[in-house]
Scaffold this active site. Structure first.
Site, mmCIF file in Angstrom:
data_model
loop_
_atom_site.group_PDB
_atom_site.id
_atom_site.type_symbol
_atom_site.label_atom_id
_atom_site.label_comp_id
_atom_site.label_asym_id
_atom_site.label_seq_id
_atom_site.Cartn_x
_atom_site.Cartn_y
_atom_site.Cartn_z
ATOM 1 N N TYR A 91 1.051 -1.174 -0.116
ATOM 2 C CA TYR A 91 -0.078 0.052 -0.005
ATOM 3 C C TYR A 91 0.819 1.371 0.139
ATOM 4 O O TYR A 91 0.290 2.301 -0.390
ATOM 5 C CB TYR A 91 -0.749 -0.007 1.378
ATOM 6 C CG TYR A 91 -2.324 -0.580 1.139
ATOM 7 C CD1 TYR A 91 -2.250 -2.013 0.740
ATOM 8 C CD2 TYR A 91 -3.502 -0.089 1.379
ATOM 9 C CE1 TYR A 91 -3.384 -2.919 0.672
ATOM 10 C CE2 TYR A 91 -4.432 -0.733 1.186
ATOM 11 C CZ TYR A 91 -4.743 -1.858 0.851
ATOM 12 O OH TYR A 91 -5.743 -2.583 0.814
ATOM 13 N N LYS A 122 3.260 -15.243 2.392
ATOM 14 C CA LYS A 122 3.418 -16.112 1.231
ATOM 15 C C LYS A 122 4.818 -16.444 1.129
ATOM 16 O O LYS A 122 5.635 -15.944 0.173
ATOM 17 C CB LYS A 122 3.136 -15.325 0.018
ATOM 18 C CG LYS A 122 2.755 -15.800 -1.320
ATOM 19 C CD LYS A 122 1.750 -17.062 -1.275
ATOM 20 C CE LYS A 122 2.017 -17.862 -2.638
ATOM 21 N NZ LYS A 122 0.968 -19.039 -2.726
ATOM 22 N N ASP A 149 -2.895 -18.264 0.704
ATOM 23 C CA ASP A 149 -4.156 -18.971 -0.382
ATOM 24 C C ASP A 149 -4.548 -20.162 0.765
ATOM 25 O O ASP A 149 -5.961 -20.394 0.486
ATOM 26 C CB ASP A 149 -3.305 -19.554 -1.653
ATOM 27 C CG ASP A 149 -2.027 -20.475 -1.053
ATOM 28 O OD1 ASP A 149 -1.370 -20.298 -0.018
ATOM 29 O OD2 ASP A 149 -1.619 -20.837 -2.199
ATOM 30 N N ASP A 161 -6.329 -7.149 4.465
ATOM 31 C CA ASP A 161 -7.441 -6.289 3.929
ATOM 32 C C ASP A 161 -8.297 -7.478 3.105
ATOM 33 O O ASP A 161 -9.553 -7.565 3.171
ATOM 34 C CB ASP A 161 -6.793 -5.511 2.430
ATOM 35 C CG ASP A 161 -8.008 -4.859 1.787
ATOM 36 O OD1 ASP A 161 -9.028 -4.160 2.289
ATOM 37 O OD2 ASP A 161 -8.034 -5.007 0.545
ATOM 38 N N ASP A 212 -12.087 -9.213 4.797
ATOM 39 C CA ASP A 212 -13.526 -9.411 4.143
ATOM 40 C C ASP A 212 -13.981 -10.744 3.926
ATOM 41 O O ASP A 212 -15.059 -10.788 4.231
ATOM 42 C CB ASP A 212 -13.314 -8.773 2.670
ATOM 43 C CG ASP A 212 -13.639 -7.230 2.251
ATOM 44 O OD1 ASP A 212 -13.062 -6.653 3.234
ATOM 45 O OD2 ASP A 212 -14.112 -6.934 1.317
HETATM 46 C C1 IPM Z 1 -10.445 -1.086 3.971
HETATM 47 C C2 IPM Z 1 -10.568 -0.762 2.752
HETATM 48 C C3 IPM Z 1 -9.377 0.173 2.340
HETATM 49 C C4 IPM Z 1 -8.247 -0.510 2.274
HETATM 50 C C5 IPM Z 1 -9.671 0.911 1.089
HETATM 51 C C6 IPM Z 1 -10.996 1.770 0.966
HETATM 52 C C7 IPM Z 1 -8.594 1.923 0.681
HETATM 53 O O1 IPM Z 1 -10.643 -1.602 1.759
HETATM 54 O O2 IPM Z 1 -10.156 -0.343 5.229
HETATM 55 O O3 IPM Z 1 -10.323 -2.522 4.248
HETATM 56 O O4 IPM Z 1 -7.815 -0.972 1.391
HETATM 57 O O5 IPM Z 1 -7.429 -0.593 3.399
HETATM 58 MG MG MG Z 2 -10.896 -3.684 2.769
#
Ligand code: IPM
Ligand code: MG
Length: 352
Positions: A142, A187, A219, A243, A247
């Site tokens: 990032y 990884k 993975d 990240d 999710d």
């Molecule tokens: C998160 C989001 C952010 C990230 C984006 C919106 C920059 O996906 O906070 O998980 O990737 O960190």
């Molecule tokens: Mg995110």
């Protein structure tokens, strides 16, 4: 005591969900005799529209002057065509970096009331899921060197010993208070930066003899999360892997609309936000789930202000309201009482 909170509504559903959280905070203030003073700060797309940049200096200054930051969400299709350094997401990255928030804590908890909302089979989630993803937040790909050339573009994943050390320590400190298991995700079969990551995590582990550390390739970790989430307690990983995996972890628990997060560094001032995005498709329709933001506010009370009982009260209120069958559309099933964003927040405030 009065706490100064910088509130960044941001874009899309952001303003609705932060309004939900402040409604609950106001109730907490009333019940426990605190004061929460809000400074509303422009950042993200809304700041681009007003000032031509995602994180104007005055917005950053307002956050720096606060005791803590509560953020809704930033971004939307309206700004998708801007060059990357001018996009709303830069506000988030800029804040994380400027406030030194290198540790992103993302608890993914399965509420038994929401088991129906999980996409996993009953027998898979029968063991429950209570996972804390500890994501490195100010390093890695990032923030690495990047660029465009004629026919190519690149981003760089780079980690220093110091960066891995401090996030590993944070993860182990958290694990000490939980079930004493840490899975470090990398990884290392391919990436040099992951090989360093693994080595440093091993080193830090020597200071925590009570913790069981294991390593997993990213993975495989993704697969294991879907196959048997109950095997995980604390997961520590890099910025991008965290990240992605957070999710996934949230989906397991039923909805990304439920997951709070805390971004912290070495000072008490942190940033608290839901892990989901700005959901422009339902913005302004009172359909969003405010619970992730409300639970983020609870994390803020606990971690930034040391207000344990107050944080507990919010978390218990969320539990109660879910137990009564109230649901926003994203987590609703047959027979549930579907409510909008504002009403869900009002119900939680009332339960507090
Ligand atoms: C998160 C989001 C952010 C990230 C984006 C919106 C920059 O996906 O906070 O998980 O990737 O960190
Ligand atoms: Mg995110």
């Amino acid at each position: 005591m009065t706490y100064n909170i910088a509130v960044i509504g941001g874009d899309g559903i952001g303003p609705e969900i932060t309004a939900g959280a402040t409604a609950v905070l106001n109730k907490v203030a009333q019940k426990f005799g605190h004061g929460f003073a809000y400074t509303y700060v422009d950042a993200g797309g809304v700041a681009i529209d007003k000032y031509g940049e995602p994180l104007p200096k005055q917005s950053l200054d307002q956050c720096m002057a606060s005791d803590s930051v509560l953020l809704g969400a930033v971004g939307g299709p309206k700004w998708d065509t801007l060059p990357s350094h001018l996009r709303p997401e830069q506000a988030l990255l800029g804040l994380r970096k400027a406030l030194g928030l290198y540790a992103n804590l993302r608890p993914a908890t399965l509420y038994p009331q929401l088991a129906e909302a999980s996409p996993l089979k009953e027998r898979v989630i029968a063991g429950g899921a209570d996972i804390m993803v500890v994501r490195e937040l100010t390093g890695g790909i990032y923030f690495g060197e990047r660029g465009d050339e004629q026919d190519s573009a690149y981003d760089t994943e780079r980690y220093s010993v110091f960066e891995v050390e401090r996030i590993a320590r944070r993860a182990f400190d958290i694990a000490v208070l939980r079930s004493k298991r840490v899975v470090s995700v990398d990884k290392a079969n391919i990436l040099r930066s992951s090989q360093l990551w693994r080595r440093v995590v091993e080193d830090v582990a020597k200071d925590y003899p009570d913790i069981t550390l294991s390593h997993m390739y990213v993975d495989n970790a993704a697969m294991q999360l879907a196959l048997r989430p109950s095997q995980f307690d604390v997961i520590v990983t890099s910025n991008m892997f965290g990240d992605i995996l957070s999710d996934l972890a949230s989906a397991i628990t039923g909805s990304i609309g439920m997951l709070p997060s805390a971004s912290v560094g070495d000072t008490a001032r942190g940033m608290y936000e839901p892990i989901h995005g700005s959901a422009p498709d339902i913005a302004g329709q009172d359909k969003a789930n405010p619970l992730a933001t409300i639970l983020s506010a609870a994390m803020m009370l606990r971690m930034a202000f040391g207000l344990q009982a107050e944080a507990d009260a919010i978390e218990k209120a969320v539990d109660t309201v879910l137990g009564e069958g109230f649901r926003t559309a994203d987590i609703a099933g047959a027979g549930d009482k579907v409510v909008g964003c504002a009403q869900m927040a009002a119900l939680v405030a009332q339960a507090v």
